[in-house]
Design an enzyme around this catalytic site. Structure first.
Site, PDB file in Angstrom:
ATOM      1  N   ASP A  32       0.861  -1.186   0.000  1.00 13.49           N
ATOM      2  CA  ASP A  32       0.000   0.000   0.000  1.00 13.49           C
ATOM      3  C   ASP A  32       0.898   1.237   0.000  1.00 13.49           C
ATOM      4  O   ASP A  32       1.881   1.316   0.730  1.00 13.49           O
ATOM      5  CB  ASP A  32      -0.913  -0.010   1.227  1.00 13.49           C
ATOM      6  CG  ASP A  32      -2.057   0.974   1.105  1.00 13.49           C
ATOM      7  OD1 ASP A  32      -3.219   0.529   1.076  1.00 13.49           O
ATOM      8  OD2 ASP A  32      -1.812   2.198   1.033  1.00 13.49           O
ATOM      9  N   ASN A  88     -13.067  -3.244   2.497  1.00 16.83           N
ATOM     10  CA  ASN A  88     -14.113  -2.220   2.529  1.00 16.83           C
ATOM     11  C   ASN A  88     -14.988  -2.279   1.277  1.00 16.83           C
ATOM     12  O   ASN A  88     -14.479  -2.434   0.163  1.00 16.83           O
ATOM     13  CB  ASN A  88     -13.468  -0.829   2.628  1.00 16.83           C
ATOM     14  CG  ASN A  88     -12.598  -0.681   3.864  1.00 16.83           C
ATOM     15  OD1 ASN A  88     -12.933  -1.194   4.923  1.00 16.83           O
ATOM     16  ND2 ASN A  88     -11.473   0.012   3.722  1.00 16.83           N
ATOM     17  N   GLN A  95     -14.343   2.646   1.507  1.00 17.00           N
ATOM     18  CA  GLN A  95     -13.700   2.272   0.240  1.00 17.00           C
ATOM     19  C   GLN A  95     -13.377   3.524  -0.563  1.00 17.00           C
ATOM     20  O   GLN A  95     -14.242   4.406  -0.717  1.00 17.00           O
ATOM     21  CB  GLN A  95     -14.619   1.345  -0.571  1.00 17.00           C
ATOM     22  CG  GLN A  95     -13.927   0.754  -1.796  1.00 17.00           C
ATOM     23  CD  GLN A  95     -14.786  -0.259  -2.550  1.00 17.00           C
ATOM     24  OE1 GLN A  95     -15.975  -0.432  -2.259  1.00 17.00           O
ATOM     25  NE2 GLN A  95     -14.178  -0.924  -3.522  1.00 17.00           N
ATOM     26  N   HIS A 101     -10.339  -5.168  -3.326  1.00 15.15           N
ATOM     27  CA  HIS A 101      -9.023  -5.464  -2.750  1.00 15.15           C
ATOM     28  C   HIS A 101      -9.183  -5.829  -1.284  1.00 15.15           C
ATOM     29  O   HIS A 101     -10.151  -5.440  -0.636  1.00 15.15           O
ATOM     30  CB  HIS A 101      -8.058  -4.286  -2.902  1.00 15.15           C
ATOM     31  CG  HIS A 101      -8.603  -2.997  -2.355  1.00 15.15           C
ATOM     32  ND1 HIS A 101      -9.500  -2.226  -3.058  1.00 15.15           N
ATOM     33  CD2 HIS A 101      -8.417  -2.378  -1.169  1.00 15.15           C
ATOM     34  CE1 HIS A 101      -9.835  -1.172  -2.330  1.00 15.15           C
ATOM     35  NE2 HIS A 101      -9.202  -1.241  -1.175  1.00 15.15           N
ATOM     36  N   HIS A 103      -7.058  -5.653   2.377  1.00 15.03           N
ATOM     37  CA  HIS A 103      -5.896  -5.098   3.076  1.00 15.03           C
ATOM     38  C   HIS A 103      -5.270  -6.167   3.960  1.00 15.03           C
ATOM     39  O   HIS A 103      -5.974  -6.817   4.747  1.00 15.03           O
ATOM     40  CB  HIS A 103      -6.315  -3.945   3.988  1.00 15.03           C
ATOM     41  CG  HIS A 103      -6.825  -2.744   3.266  1.00 15.03           C
ATOM     42  ND1 HIS A 103      -6.048  -1.625   3.048  1.00 15.03           N
ATOM     43  CD2 HIS A 103      -8.033  -2.467   2.720  1.00 15.03           C
ATOM     44  CE1 HIS A 103      -6.768  -0.714   2.400  1.00 15.03           C
ATOM     45  NE2 HIS A 103      -7.975  -1.203   2.180  1.00 15.03           N
TER      46      HIS A 103
END
Ligand code: AMP
Ligand code: ZN
Length: 136
Positions: A32, A88, A95, A101, A103
């Site tokens: 990230d 999310n 989001q 995706h 995390h």
């Protein structure tokens, strides 16, 4: 399968660079860009699905299998003390990138409380009402 103006589609196609820590036919796992902790990574399917609602079931199964594998490898390499897996769906849920995706967030004994929420205090009646709404 690829959506114009989707930042993660551009990362998948290589148009935008990323720090890739794992890749296979179906997924890319990248660091990230604004990590909550050291090693914070994102599992991204190569095909574009906006969120978990749109994600095909077989891709969801593969994503969670990969999350388990990555969590193990990252814990071994980073020596983290715990792990959050967060996903999310929708703006209200936090989001910001509308390409599904997950995390992967390694947690360390001395990191701050990054994921706290304020609890509601529902009555027993409210709890029962909610249970009925979901199950009936
Ligand atoms: P979410 O809020 O669940 O949609 O998470 C989106 C995440 O994508 C955020 O944690 C961002 O920091 C991350 N992100 C956005 N752009 C990039 C990028 N170019 N490379 C890596 N991560 C990104
Ligand atoms: Zn996309």
């Amino acid at each position: 399968m690829k959506q114009d103006n989707c930042i993660f589609c551009k990362i998948i196609s290589g148009e935008i660079p990323a720090h890739t820590i794992y890749e296979d036919e179906q997924f890319k796992v990248i660091l990230d860009v604004a990590p909550a902790t050291k090693g914070h990574a994102l599992i991204i399917p190569k095909n574009h699905y906006a969120n978990m609602y749109e994600l095909p079931e077989d891709t969801a199964v593969e994503a969670i299998k990969l999350a388990k594998k990555m969590m193990q490898v990252m814990t071994d390499k980073l020596h983290c003390d715990g792990f959050n897996i967060i996903q999310n769906n929708g703006e209200i849920a936090g989001q910001t990138v509308f390409h599904f995706h997950m995390h992967l967030i390694p947690r360390y004994k001395d990191d701050s409380e990054i994921l706290k929420y304020v609890s509601l205090h529902p009555s027993q009646e409210e709890m029962e009402e909610t249970r009925k709404t979901i199950t009936e």
